[in-house]
Scaffold this motif. Structure first.
Motif, PDB file in Angstrom:
ATOM      1  N   PRO A 277      -5.343 -15.385  -2.586  1.00  0.00           N
ATOM      2  CA  PRO A 277      -5.527 -14.119  -3.305  1.00  0.00           C
ATOM      3  C   PRO A 277      -5.213 -14.221  -4.791  1.00  0.00           C
ATOM      4  O   PRO A 277      -5.811 -13.498  -5.599  1.00  0.00           O
TER       5      PRO A 277
ATOM      6  N   SER B 241      -5.840 -10.354   0.187  1.00  0.00           N
ATOM      7  CA  SER B 241      -6.399 -11.207   1.233  1.00  0.00           C
ATOM      8  C   SER B 241      -5.807 -10.762   2.551  1.00  0.00           C
ATOM      9  O   SER B 241      -4.635 -10.993   2.828  1.00  0.00           O
TER      10      SER B 241
ATOM     11  N   ASP C  63     -11.217  -9.613   2.372  1.00  0.00           N
ATOM     12  CA  ASP C  63     -10.598 -10.316   1.248  1.00  0.00           C
ATOM     13  C   ASP C  63     -11.438 -10.065  -0.001  1.00  0.00           C
ATOM     14  O   ASP C  63     -12.666 -10.113   0.060  1.00  0.00           O
TER      15      ASP C  63
END
Length: 403
Positions: A34, A127, A262
């Protein structure tokens, strides 16, 4: 009075807004961190304002609903450094659950409006692949929540709150499934027409794949260009075969709820001084933002409280909204909000919503900001709104004006 205290409220302008494609949980971004998603959109949004000195950035505010593990350690500052922005640029991670990304946009705009900064970046990253569960890596609910009926809604899972809304607003399974099918239809049509191209910054990444036969490591290069969640084969019949997820006799299923996803997005905001100094063209003006509370057990109805509040603050009517991004946490709650506020269906999520396109929690508000401002530019609409429900019983709404 000290002249330094006599500062007038100034406008905050969006000059760039971009996002990654949104991936399914454990989908194409299953091996992408992320903070790397965040770094990508930070670099990309600055590239859309050539000539703007990044050293002028007052702060980078990043929404993240689960700021822990791979997206912990103040992921905002980590993203700033990974993006190669100057060390002088700070970063802060904020959390208002599903409204974190929109809250970041509002907070960044506020700093400009108050004269505390001339350049700000608002962003969001999430994420859901890295999450161990929907409530975080270590869940420790306050015992008082279970001791009193009036607080028990805090511990309700989001799906159960959707069941409560479906029951209270009498929204049946057929209506929810039909709404979900329409979300996929609109999203697939938008992707085919290229409507998301202006807002997406494609992400190139590599995957390291072991070859069990040879014992060698194979590297595969990939380019993510389109959202992964929308499906053309979704139908009322196919959704009707899915079983309820949250209640044995319920109506909420994996097919009429938002997808776990995500993704990341970034929005670049500046003052009028910076617009003129660097000859930048604004996409939109930030108008206002409002949040409101509702009972936690029916958290999905939050926009019903937040939307009128935001409209009153900016002084426009609901009928003046040309584009509404109403986050589809669940079909049941989206339908309930649309019913209570009498929202025009033709103006709600014209390119599909989270049921088809995904909902990477803390990033969604920033993602939908990118969709809204580019959509208003393409359609010629003037006012647009982003709204969503928020866990533990809240709603948020932000209003933007195309320029």
């Amino acid at each position: 009075m000290d002249n330094k205290m006599e500062r007038q409220i100034q406008d905050a302008y969006i000059v760039a807004a971009t996002r990654t494609p949104v991936a399914r949980r454990k989908g194409m971004f299953r091996n992408v961190r992320p903070d790397d998603l965040l770094a990508h959109v930070l670099k990309s949004v600055m590239a859309q304002a050539p000539g703007l000195d990044p050293a002028l950035i007052g702060d980078v505010i990043v929404g993240c609903a689960m700021p822990e593990a791979e997206q912990g350690m103040n992921v905002a500052r980590i993203g700033v450094l990974l993006a190669g922005l100057p060390n002088t640029v700070p970063g802060i991670t904020i959390n208002r659950f599903c409204s974190s990304g929109l809250q970041a946009v509002a907070d960044a705009a506020s700093q400009i409006q108050l004269g505390n900064a001339d350049v700000m970046i608002a962003a969001g990253t999430e994420s859901m692949t890295v999450m161990t569960n929907m409530m975080g890596n270590k869940v420790v609910v306050n015992p008082a929540v279970f001791a009193a009926d009036e607080q028990r809604g805090i511990a309700f899972g989001m799906g159960l709150t959707a069941e409560k809304v479906a029951q209270q607003w009498q929204i049946g399974r057929d209506a929810q499934d039909a709404f979900a099918v329409e979300s996929h239809r609109k999203a697939c049509a938008a992707i085919a027409a290229g409507h998301f191209k202006a807002e997406i910054s494609p992400l190139a990444f590599s995957e390291h794949l072991p070859d069990l036969k040879t014992g060698e490591l194979r590297i595969r290069q990939r380019l993510a260009e389109d959202d992964e969640g929308a499906r053309a084969d979704v139908s009322v019949d196919s959704l009707g075969r899915l079983k309820p997820v949250f209640h044995a006799r319920g109506t909420v299923t994996a097919g009429n709820a938002s997808q776990m996803s995500d993704g990341a997005a970034a929005v670049l905001l500046v003052s009028e001084k910076i617009l003129k100094q660097f000859n930048l063209t604004p996409l939109a003006r930030f108008c206002t933002y409002a949040v409101a509370g509702v009972p936690p057990e029916i958290m999905g109805i939050g926009p019903v409280a937040a939307i009128p509040k935001a409209l009153a603050q900016v002084g426009i009517s609901q009928q003046q909204l040309d584009w509404i991004e109403l986050n589809e946490a669940f079909a049941a709650q989206a339908l309930a909000v649309m019913h209570d506020l009498e929202l025009n269906p033709a103006r709600v999520n014209p390119l599909g919503g989270a049921i088809a396109l995904g909902h990477p929690l803390g990033a969604t508000g920033a993602i939908r900001t990118a969709t809204l401002v580019h959509g208003l530019q393409r359609s010629g609409g003037r006012y647009g709104m982003i709204s969503m429900c928020i866990g533990t019983g809240m709603g948020a709404a932000g209003v933007f004006e195309r320029l």
